[in-house]
Motif scaffolding. Structure first.
Motif, PDB file in Angstrom:
ATOM      1  N   CYS A 109      41.018  32.805  16.357  1.00 51.22           N
ATOM      2  CA  CYS A 109      41.596  33.967  17.030  1.00 51.22           C
ATOM      3  C   CYS A 109      40.675  35.149  16.778  1.00 51.22           C
ATOM      4  N   ARG A 117      34.857  30.549  21.064  1.00 54.40           N
ATOM      5  CA  ARG A 117      35.576  31.810  21.230  1.00 54.40           C
ATOM      6  C   ARG A 117      35.716  32.491  19.880  1.00 54.40           C
ATOM      7  N   LYS A 166      40.559  43.180  18.481  1.00 53.25           N
ATOM      8  CA  LYS A 166      41.860  42.510  18.592  1.00 53.25           C
ATOM      9  C   LYS A 166      42.952  43.458  19.082  1.00 53.25           C
ATOM     10  N   HIS A 182      48.252  30.679  22.658  1.00 55.16           N
ATOM     11  CA  HIS A 182      49.091  31.873  22.847  1.00 55.16           C
ATOM     12  C   HIS A 182      50.337  31.552  23.671  1.00 55.16           C
ATOM     13  N   GLU A 196      42.796  27.872  19.970  1.00 56.20           N
ATOM     14  CA  GLU A 196      42.443  28.533  18.706  1.00 56.20           C
ATOM     15  C   GLU A 196      42.313  27.502  17.580  1.00 56.20           C
ATOM     16  N   ASP A 249      47.137  34.961  13.913  1.00 59.84           N
ATOM     17  CA  ASP A 249      47.546  33.759  14.662  1.00 59.84           C
ATOM     18  C   ASP A 249      47.335  32.416  13.950  1.00 59.84           C
ATOM     19  N   GLN A 253      49.536  29.214  15.072  1.00 58.24           N
ATOM     20  CA  GLN A 253      49.217  28.492  16.318  1.00 58.24           C
ATOM     21  C   GLN A 253      47.813  27.889  16.278  1.00 58.24           C
TER      22      GLN A 253
HETATM   23 MN    MN Z   1      45.123  34.828  18.975  1.00 56.57          MN
END
Ligand code: MN
Ligand code: PEP
Length: 366
Positions: free
Chosen positions: A128, A152, A157, A297, A323, A334, A337
């Motif tokens: 993330c 990524r 953020k 997400h 992620e 995050d 997730q």
């Molecule tokens: Mn994220």
């Protein structure tokens, strides 16, 4: 309005038609197929006499397009748009060329391109947020080994709370570029404001996050860049609004856009958002732009990322954004997730099994 020409239109008549349309302040988007040429007209076409154009020798048909999105419309541009970025050799795969330890060939293309759209599929994976140089390089190496096409990592953020970690900003971009230098993977990172644009000079794909999908000034500015833009659907945006945001970027001349479904706000609170799978075939029918899905997400729950990735792939997505964190329990953003690199490897293998049976419309053009 779309003008479909007959095969091999006579040059003089074609030039006259184009000159006449331009004299009415219309922008012409030309799409050349194997045996048809399509002229998409953007601008105020209310004064254009469709019957008159229809009567011309070189014209097959004229159609008025009622959709408000024009450049993004498949009727204007029947063939799928493909976004491709070269994967470089990277220092990890190149010989040390001199005694100072320089890898002169690390910036050469490896011969492999990461492609999204038109039947090509890529996974964008990474943390993330960029948290340290070691973290992002180690994740880059592991996701590359599992088959990811892009790395990524968030440097800027958008956080709900101003007291939460806001990203490493320029240093985060620097670390992503280090990871690219090592692995050769093209990088994707989110821009939050026009003022940051210079920092993205070496970033391969600029992400516009859900919260900025309707930051029209930012979209206009990105329309003047030559970089692919990953445009995420807003938290409460309709699919038409998403395409209108793409239209803002395209109106400035940049047609390299990847759409991203990342879940929307609904009454359901069990998941972070609700993944709108039907967005995939709907967008594919309406637009030539590639569409990827971000199951991280969309769900907010690690255990749901694999099944939703499989579902999105089966529904015809052109790629995924997932992620991945080396230590999700201690992630600055995050973690719940985020997949571990091992879980990501399992996901990449499962997706390879789903791809051959995923949905591909026979003829997306109506
Ligand atoms: Mn994220
Ligand atoms: C992200 O991808 O890091 C992100 C913030 O996503 P979204 O804009 O979809 O919330």
């Amino acid at each position: 309005m779309v003008i479909i020409l007959k095969e091999n239109p006579e040059k003089k008549q074609f030039d006259n038609l184009v000159a006449w349309l331009k004299s009415m302040d219309l922008t012409i988007h030309m799409s050349q197929g194997i045996d048809t040429t399509i002229l998409g007209l953007v601008g105020d076409t209310s004064e254009v006499d469709a019957d008159l154009i229809n009567a011309l020798d070189i014209v097959k048909t004229v159609k008025r397009i009622s959709d408000p999105f024009k450049n993004a419309n498949r009727k204007f541009h029947p063939l799928d748009t493909v976004i491709s970025c070269p994967i470089l050799r990277g220092e990890d795969n190149s010989e040390t060329a001199d005694d100072k330890g320089n890898h002169l060939s690390s910036r050469q293309p490896s011969g492999i391109e990461a492609k999204i759209g038109g039947g090509y599929f890529s996974i964008i994976a990474g943390p993330c947020s960029v948290e340290s140089e070691e973290q992002v390089i180690s994740i880059a190496r592991s996701v590359k080994a599992s088959g990811a096409g892009f790395l990524r990592g968030g440097a800027f953020k958008p956080r709900t709370s101003p007291y939460s970690f806001q990203g490493m900003r320029a240093t985060g971009i620097k670390y992503l570029l280090e990871a690219k230098q090592k692995t050769g993977l093209p990088i994707v990172s989110e821009i939050m404001d026009i003022s940051q644009i210079e920092l993205f000079e070496d970033v391969d794909v600029i992400q516009v996050g859900a919260r900025n999908m309707q930051n029209f000034e930012l979209l206009k500015e990105l329309g003047h860049t030559n970089k692919p833009i990953l445009l995420k659907r807003g938290l409460s945006s309709t699919l038409e609004e998403l395409l209108m945001s793409a239209e803002y970027i395209m109106a400035g001349g940049n047609e390299r856009i990847i759409l991203c479904e990342r879940g929307i706000r609904t009454f359901e609170t069990a998941t972070r958002n609700t993944l709108d799978l039907s967005a995939i075939p709907w967008l594919k029918e309406k637009s030539h732009l590639p569409i990827i899905v971000d199951p991280s997400h969309a769900t907010g729950i690690r255990e749901l990322v694999l099944p939703m990735s499989m579902a999105a792939t089966a529904a015809g997505a052109d790629g995924l954004m997932v992620e991945v964190h080396n230590d999700p329990e201690h992630a600055l953003c995050d973690g719940p997730q985020s997949l571990t690199p091992e879980q990501f490897d399992t996901l990449a293998k499962a997706i390879a099994h789903v791809r051959p049976v995923s949905f591909r419309p026979e003829s997306p053009v109506s």
